[in-house]
Design an enzyme around this catalytic site. Sequence first.
Site, PDB file in Angstrom:
ATOM      1  N   GLY A   1       0.816  -1.188  -0.032  1.00  0.00           N
ATOM      2  CA  GLY A   1       0.010  -0.091  -0.009  1.00  0.00           C
ATOM      3  C   GLY A   1       0.850   1.182   0.072  1.00  0.00           C
ATOM      4  O   GLY A   1       1.916   1.319  -0.431  1.00  0.00           O
ATOM      5  N   SER A   2       0.399   2.314   0.465  1.00  0.00           N
ATOM      6  CA  SER A   2       0.866   3.638   0.361  1.00  0.00           C
ATOM      7  C   SER A   2       2.203   3.982   1.055  1.00  0.00           C
ATOM      8  O   SER A   2       2.596   5.038   1.034  1.00  0.00           O
ATOM      9  CB  SER A   2      -0.309   4.623   1.000  1.00  0.00           C
ATOM     10  OG  SER A   2      -1.396   4.573   0.348  1.00  0.00           O
ATOM     11  N   VAL A   3       2.589   2.980   1.659  1.00  0.00           N
ATOM     12  CA  VAL A   3       4.257   3.232   2.491  1.00  0.00           C
ATOM     13  C   VAL A   3       5.148   3.279   0.957  1.00  0.00           C
ATOM     14  O   VAL A   3       6.353   3.703   1.471  1.00  0.00           O
ATOM     15  CB  VAL A   3       4.400   2.087   3.413  1.00  0.00           C
ATOM     16  CG1 VAL A   3       3.664   1.960   4.467  1.00  0.00           C
ATOM     17  CG2 VAL A   3       4.366   0.472   2.712  1.00  0.00           C
ATOM     18  N   PHE A   4       4.586   3.073   0.001  1.00  0.00           N
ATOM     19  CA  PHE A   4       5.565   3.111  -1.309  1.00  0.00           C
ATOM     20  C   PHE A   4       5.800   4.557  -1.699  1.00  0.00           C
ATOM     21  O   PHE A   4       6.427   4.974  -2.445  1.00  0.00           O
ATOM     22  CB  PHE A   4       4.917   2.468  -2.423  1.00  0.00           C
ATOM     23  CG  PHE A   4       5.652   1.033  -2.780  1.00  0.00           C
ATOM     24  CD1 PHE A   4       6.145   0.273  -2.002  1.00  0.00           C
ATOM     25  CD2 PHE A   4       6.174   0.802  -4.000  1.00  0.00           C
ATOM     26  CE1 PHE A   4       6.739  -0.979  -2.137  1.00  0.00           C
ATOM     27  CE2 PHE A   4       6.710  -0.340  -4.246  1.00  0.00           C
ATOM     28  CZ  PHE A   4       7.271  -1.322  -3.431  1.00  0.00           C
TER      29      PHE A   4
END
Length: 539
Positions: free
Chosen positions: A178-181
Site C-alpha cells: 500500500g501507500s508506504v511506497f
Amino acid sequence: RAPGNHLPLAKDVHPAVAQTLRRRGITALGIKIDDDHKRYYPQGSLAGQVLGFVNDAGHGVQGIERFHDRALQGREIVVQRARGAWLEDAPPPAVDPESLRGATLTVTLDPGIQRAAEHALAAAVERHAAQRASAAVVEVSTGRVLALANAPTFDPNRFDGDFVRSENFAVSGAIEPGSVFKPLTYALALDAGVTRPDEILDTTSPWRLYSHRIHDTHPRPFVTAREMVKVSSNIAAGKLAQRLGPERMLEGLTALGFGARTGVETSGERAGKRHPPSGMGPVELVTVSYGHGTTATPLQLAAAIGALGNGGVRLRPWIVEEVRDGSGVIRRGQTVPTGQVVSPRAASLALAAMESVTEDGGTGTRARVEGYRVAGKTGTAEKPTPEGYSRTAHYATFVGLAPLPTPDLSIAVLVDEPTQGGRMGGNVAAPVFAEIVAAALPARGHVPDLQAAPAPDPIDRPVPRSPVATAWDPAGWTMPDLSGRSLREALVGLQGTGVSLEIEGTGVVASQTPAPGTPVAPGAAVRLSLALASARSVR
C-alpha cells in the site's frame, strides 16, 4: 523383565535435573542416566521464528538453523585403529575435540528491541483481532538487522508441527504494502527532476484513467508534491509515476531491492515482485506508485526506507555478526552498500515529507514518540483473493525512521487483517512503530529532547520515575519492583540479566512473578502481567 531390557522413566530431562539426580545417588538404585544431545533454546520464544529449530536428528528445519545447518553440524571423521600381534587394540590417534565441533554463530539481533517488537505486535494482534503481525528493525548506518519479530510467537523448544506459526513472516510475507511506497515514488521523482516539493498537482477525485477510476481516501482538489506524502494522495503519486515512466520506475524499484531476496541468512525468504505478472502497462505504472500490484516483505521495506535515512544509499541487511569454529573466526558480517539509489538531496526532502506525516494533519500522528522527532508513512491495502481484491480484509502497514535529523533505526510494521478498532495503517500499525521506538531509542543512548511536544498516545503511559535498578549477589539477580512500570522501563531494567521474560497484556506492569526482592538466576522465567493504567478505552 528379561535381563538387558529396561523401562524408560523419563526422556529429554534437563541436564541440571540429571546432575541433581546423580548427586543424590539415584544411580546406586539401579537407575541409569544416559547422556544425549538435544538443542535447547534458553530464551524460549524470543526470536523463535528467526532462529528456527532442528529435527530429532539434529538437522536444521527452519530459520538460521536451516540456513547454516552444515556449519552448525560440525565434522565427522573416520579413525583407523591398528591391532597388535595378539589382536589387542592399539591406542587411537589423538583427535582434538574442538576441531570437530560445529561453528558458533553470533547474530546481530538486539534482545531488548526484539522483545519490545514482539510485545508491541502481540498487543496489536489482540487489540485489533488480527490474523498476525510482523516487524523488521534495521540499523540505518550499517544494515544490521536488530529485530525480526512476529506475532503470534513460536517457541522452538516446543514445535508441535504447526509450520504456519513457525514461519518467519517478516521475511516470507511478500504482500502488497500500500501507500508506504509513496515516499519512494516521491524520492525517485525528485531525483529524476520531474517534480519539486512545492509543485501544485491537480488531485481531483476520482481520476479517470482509461477504464479505471483512481480515488483518494482524503480527497483534495490540489496538493503539493510534498503534501502527496503527508495526506497520502494516490492520484498525485500516480501522476508522478507517469512522469517517471515505466523504465525509470522499474530501475528505481530494482535499486531499492524489490523483486529480489535481500540475502539475509535465514530460511524462507521470498523475493516479492516489482510489478504485476502481466507487466507494467500505463495503469499498472500508476497503481505500483502507491503500493498495489507489487509485493514486498517487511525486511525489504525496512531496507528500502532505510536508504532515505542514509543519504540515498541502500545497504544490504545482514543478521549474522560472526561465524567461529575451534580454529577461530571463519567470517564476520559487514556493511555492504548496494548502490546510491537517489541523491542525498532527494533522500533528505523525502525524509522531511515523511516527518510531516506524523505532524498534525498527517495520516501518521499516532507514530509520534514523546521527546523524539520521527518520520514515517502509513499504508492500507486490500488483500487479494482468487475473486479479486477483498472489500473487508486489509493489510495495515507503517514504515518509519527515528530519530531525526540523523536516523538510527528503520522500521517496517505489518498487521495482517485487523478486524476491530480500525483497519488503517495510521490507527493499527503506527502505534506499533511508536512503541518499538520508545523502547529502543533510550536503550541505544538517544537522549530525548525535553522541549519536544508530547505525542498523542493510544495507550496510557505511567508518570516517569527513576530507572529500574537490578542488583547482583551470589544467589542471583535481585528481582526489582516493576509494578506500575511501562514495558520499556521493565525491559531496560532487566536488560543484561539473562532472564527469560513472559509478557501478557498491554499497558503497565500490574503483577510480576517472582515477587520483588526474590533472587533470580540467569535463564530463569520471569512473568509480567500488564494492564491499562486507567479505565479509559483504547481508541
